[in-house]
Design an enzyme around this catalytic site. Structure first.
Site, PDB file in Angstrom:
ATOM      1  N   CYS A   1      -2.447  -8.707   7.205  1.00  0.00           N
ATOM      2  CA  CYS A   1      -3.681  -8.719   6.409  1.00  0.00           C
ATOM      3  C   CYS A   1      -4.384 -10.067   6.440  1.00  0.00           C
ATOM      4  O   CYS A   1      -5.584 -10.151   6.201  1.00  0.00           O
ATOM      5  CB  CYS A   1      -3.381  -8.304   4.974  1.00  0.00           C
ATOM      6  SG  CYS A   1      -2.049  -9.239   4.208  1.00  0.00           S
TER       7      CYS A   1
ATOM      8  N   GLU B   1     -12.029  -4.761   9.517  1.00  0.00           N
ATOM      9  CA  GLU B   1     -10.640  -5.152   9.722  1.00  0.00           C
ATOM     10  C   GLU B   1     -10.019  -4.207  10.752  1.00  0.00           C
ATOM     11  O   GLU B   1      -9.828  -3.020  10.484  1.00  0.00           O
ATOM     12  CB  GLU B   1      -9.850  -5.087   8.414  1.00  0.00           C
ATOM     13  CG  GLU B   1      -8.414  -5.561   8.587  1.00  0.00           C
ATOM     14  CD  GLU B   1      -7.600  -5.446   7.305  1.00  0.00           C
ATOM     15  OE1 GLU B   1      -6.746  -6.321   7.080  1.00  0.00           O
ATOM     16  OE2 GLU B   1      -7.815  -4.478   6.556  1.00  0.00           O
TER      17      GLU B   1
ATOM     18  N   GLU C   1      -3.177  -5.859  -3.348  1.00  0.00           N
ATOM     19  CA  GLU C   1      -3.290  -6.853  -2.272  1.00  0.00           C
ATOM     20  C   GLU C   1      -3.757  -6.087  -1.058  1.00  0.00           C
ATOM     21  O   GLU C   1      -3.024  -5.254  -0.529  1.00  0.00           O
ATOM     22  CB  GLU C   1      -1.947  -7.555  -2.040  1.00  0.00           C
ATOM     23  CG  GLU C   1      -2.063  -8.767  -1.134  1.00  0.00           C
ATOM     24  CD  GLU C   1      -1.824  -8.428   0.324  1.00  0.00           C
ATOM     25  OE1 GLU C   1      -2.826  -8.366   1.078  1.00  0.00           O
ATOM     26  OE2 GLU C   1      -0.670  -8.223   0.716  1.00  0.00           O
TER      27      GLU C   1
ATOM     28  N   LYS D   1       7.352   3.721  -3.764  1.00  0.00           N
ATOM     29  CA  LYS D   1       7.049   4.576  -2.607  1.00  0.00           C
ATOM     30  C   LYS D   1       6.836   3.700  -1.376  1.00  0.00           C
ATOM     31  O   LYS D   1       5.842   2.978  -1.284  1.00  0.00           O
ATOM     32  CB  LYS D   1       5.793   5.424  -2.822  1.00  0.00           C
ATOM     33  CG  LYS D   1       5.662   6.511  -1.720  1.00  0.00           C
ATOM     34  CD  LYS D   1       4.288   7.093  -1.640  1.00  0.00           C
ATOM     35  CE  LYS D   1       3.405   6.351  -0.667  1.00  0.00           C
ATOM     36  NZ  LYS D   1       3.853   6.478   0.751  1.00  0.00           N
TER      37      LYS D   1
END
Length: 491
Positions: A296, A393, A262, A187
Site C-alpha cells: 500500500c 492504485e 488502513e 477474517k
C-alpha cells in the site's frame, strides 16, 4: 522442491476445513468452502471452510462470553502480556514453517516472508510489554471531588486483514487489541487464509482462554459483511481497498460501531538532483518493486528532477531488466508472482491502458511465463497526470516517472491525489527534506530511505488512505474506551 528448502511447506489441510470458534475447530454450519491457490503455479493448495452469518454469530457470542464472564475479562494485565510473550515465543519456534507457508499461499519471496515473521514476533512482544502500562489519569476538578480516568477494553473487535501481508497485518491487529484486553473475531483475506489458521493453533497452545481469538475464513461480501453488521461487535479494524472501506462504513452505520481503516495509496517518491544517485536508484527500485508492488505504500509515482531524469530512468531500467523472477520459495528469487489471476489481469490491463493513453514503456510490461501469475517490473515514462496509471492504485510492479523543476512544484503535484498514505524524498539538503516532509499530505514520510516501518511508530493515512493509526502507542487509543469517574469527597 525449491532450492534451499529441505522440505516442502506443510499445508494445514486439517485446519483449512475448519473454523476456530471458542478454542474449538468446528465445521461451518452451512458447509460452504472455497479453494485457495498457489500463485506461483495457479494450482489449488487446499479447500477452505467458509463461515456463514450463523458462524459469525457463534464466534461473536463466544468472544462476548470470554470478555464478560470468562477468565480473560478478569485476568491481570501482566498475565495478558505473558500470554502474548508466550505466543511470540511459539511463532519464533515455528517461524521457518510459517514463512514457507506464507510464501506458498501469497507468492511472497521466502526472504521477504522470513522478514515478515521477524516483524510478527517483534510486534507481539512490543504490545505484550504494553499490556500492564495502559493507564488512566487523575484530573484536577473544581469542588470537593476526586476525578480520574480509566482506559478499558472497547469490547469485541472484528478484524479484517489483507492478502499482501497476511501474518504481519494479523500481528498489527492482534497486538494492540489483546494488550488492551479485547476479544477478537478475525477474517483473513480469502486469497491467503492458511497462516492465520496456524496462528490460531499457536494461540491455543500458548494458553489463550476460549473465545478470546476466533478465526473465520470466508468471502468479504458474506463473512466479512456479517462481522461488520453484527450488533454485538464493538469495533471494526480493516486493511484493504478504499472501495471496500466505503461499503464497511455504510454497513456499520446502523450500529455506530467504531471503525479504523488502513487503505491504499499512490505514494509520491521524489528524487532531487542533489541526492546520492546510487542510493536513490536503489531506494526507488525497492520502493516500487518490493513484494511485486503489492504494497500500500509503494512508491508508484516517481518524481525525478528534470536534470537527472534521463540518467535515472536508464539506471532504473537496467536494474529492472536483470531482476530475478521465479519460484518464491527459492532463496535466490527477487520477485515472486502476483497474488492471483485477477490481480495479474488488473495490472496488465493498466499497462495496456497506459500505452493507449500515450505513455511509453521503458522496461517490462508483460506477463512472465505461461503458468503462475508473474508480471515483469515495468517502468513508464512520458506520462501525464490525467492518465489512469498515474491516478489509480495499480498494486503491482508498475512505476510512472514524472519530471519536475523545483520543490514547490513537486510538493503541489505530490499532493494532487485522493490518497495520502506515504511519501519519500531523496536529497542531501536537509532544509529541502524538512520542507517536503512538512508539506506533503501523507501519514508516513521517508527521507533518504523507503519502506522502513516499525511496530513502535504510528502508521496510517491522510485523506482516502484511511482513518486512525496502527502501531505504536497511538494504536492503543483505538482499542480502549476512556471512562471518567468522579467521587464526592467528605470532610
Amino acid at each position: 522442491m525449491a532450492q534451499g528448502l529441505e522440505t516442502a511447506p506443510r499445508v494445514p489441510t486439517d485446519l483449512a476445513s475448519r473454523l476456530l470458534i471458542d478454542n474449538e475447530w468446528v465445521s461451518p454450519k452451512g458447509g460452504d468452502s472455497f479453494d485457495t491457490y498457489n500463485p506461483a503455479t495457479g494450482e489449488v493448495i487446499a479447500r477452505v471452510a467458509a463461515a456463514s452469518a450463523d458462524d459469525v454469530d457463534r464466534a461473536v457470542r463466544a468472544a462476548r462470553r470470554a470478555l464478560e464472564s470468562g477468565p480473560w475479562g478478569s485476568m491481570d494485565a501482566a498475565e495478558r502480556g505473558k500470554l502474548m510473550y508466550d505466543l511470540a515465543d511459539l511463532v519464533e519456534r515455528d517461524a521457518e514453517a510459517l514463512a514457507q507457508l506464507e510464501s506458498l499461499n501469497c507468492g511472497k519471496t521466502i526472504t521477504d516472508a522470513r522478514g515478515d515473521l521477524n516483524g510478527v514476533i517483534y510486534t507481539l512482544r512490543y504490545y505484550a510489554g504494553w499490556a500492564d502500562k495502559i493507564e488512566g489519569r487523575t484530573v484536577p476538578v473544581r469542588g470537593n471531588f476526586l476525578s480520574y480516568t480509566l482506559r478499558q477494553p472497547i469490547g469485541v473487535v472484528g478484524q479484517i486483514i489483507p492478502w499482501n501481508f497476511p501474518l504481519l497485518m494479523l500481528a498489527w491487529k492482534w497486538g494492540p487489541a489483546l494488550a488492551c484486553g479485547n476479544t477478537i473475531v478475525l477474517k483473513p483475506a480469502e486469497q491467503t487464509p492458511l497462516t492465520a489458521l496456524k496462528l490460531g493453533e499457536l494461540a491455543i497452545e500458548a494458553g489463550f482462554p476460549a473465545g478470546v481469538i476466533n478465526i473465520l475464513n470466508g468471502m468479504g461480501e458474506t463473512t466479512g459483511d456479517a462481522i461488520v453488521r453484527h450488533p454485538d461487535v464493538d469495533k471494526i479494524a480493516f486493511t484493504g481497498h478504499v472501495d471496500t472501506a466505503k461499503i464497511i462504513q455504510k454497513n456499520a452505520a446502523d450500529t455506530l460501531k467504531r471503525i479504523t481503516t488502513e487503505l491504499g495509496g499512490k505514494s509520491p517518491n521524489v528524487i532531487f538532483a542533489d541526492a546520492d544517485l546510487d542510493e536513490a536508484v536503489a531506494g526507488a527500485f525497492h520502493a516500487i518493486y518490493f513484494h511485486g508492488g503489492q504494497c500500500c505504500t509503494a512508491g508508484s509515482r516517481l518524481f525525478v528532477e528534470r536534470g537527472i531524469r534521463d540518467e535515472f530512468v536508464e539506471r532504473l531500467a537496467e536494474r529492472a531488466k536483470v531482476r530475478k523472477i521465479g519460484d518464491p520459495l527459492d532463496p535466490e528469487t527477487e520477485q515472486g508472482p502476483q497474488v492471483s489471476q485477477e490481480q495479474m489481469d488488473k495490472i496488465l490491463g493498466y499497462v495496456e491502458s497506459g500505452q493507449k493513453q500515450g505513455a511509453r514503456v521503458v522496461s517490462g510490461g508483460k506477463r512472465v511465463g505461461g503458468s503462475g501469475f508473474y508480471v515483469e517490473p515495468t517502468i513508464f515514462d512520458d506520462a501525464r497526470e490525467d492518465m489512469d496509471i498515474v491516478r489509480d492504485e495499480i498494486f503491482g510492479p508498475v512505476v510512472t516517472v514524472l519530471p519536475f523543476n523545483d520543490v514547490n512544484e513537486v510538493v503541489e503535484r505530490a499532493n494532487r491525489t485522493h490518497y495520502g498514505l506515504a511519501a519519500g524524498v531523496w536529497t542531501k539538503d536537509i532544509d529541502k527534506a524538512h520542507l517536503y516532509a512538512r508539506k506533503v499530505k501523507a501519514g508516513t514520510v521517508w527521507v533518504n530511505c523507503y519502506h522502513v516501518v516499525e511496530p513502535t511508530t504510528p502508521f496510517g493515512g491522510f485523506k482516502m488512505s484511511g482513518q486512525g493509526r496502527e502501531n505504536g502507542e497511538a494504536a492503543l487509543d483505538h482499542y480502549t474506551e476512556l471512562k471518567t469517574v468522579t467521587v464526592k469527597l467528605h470532610g
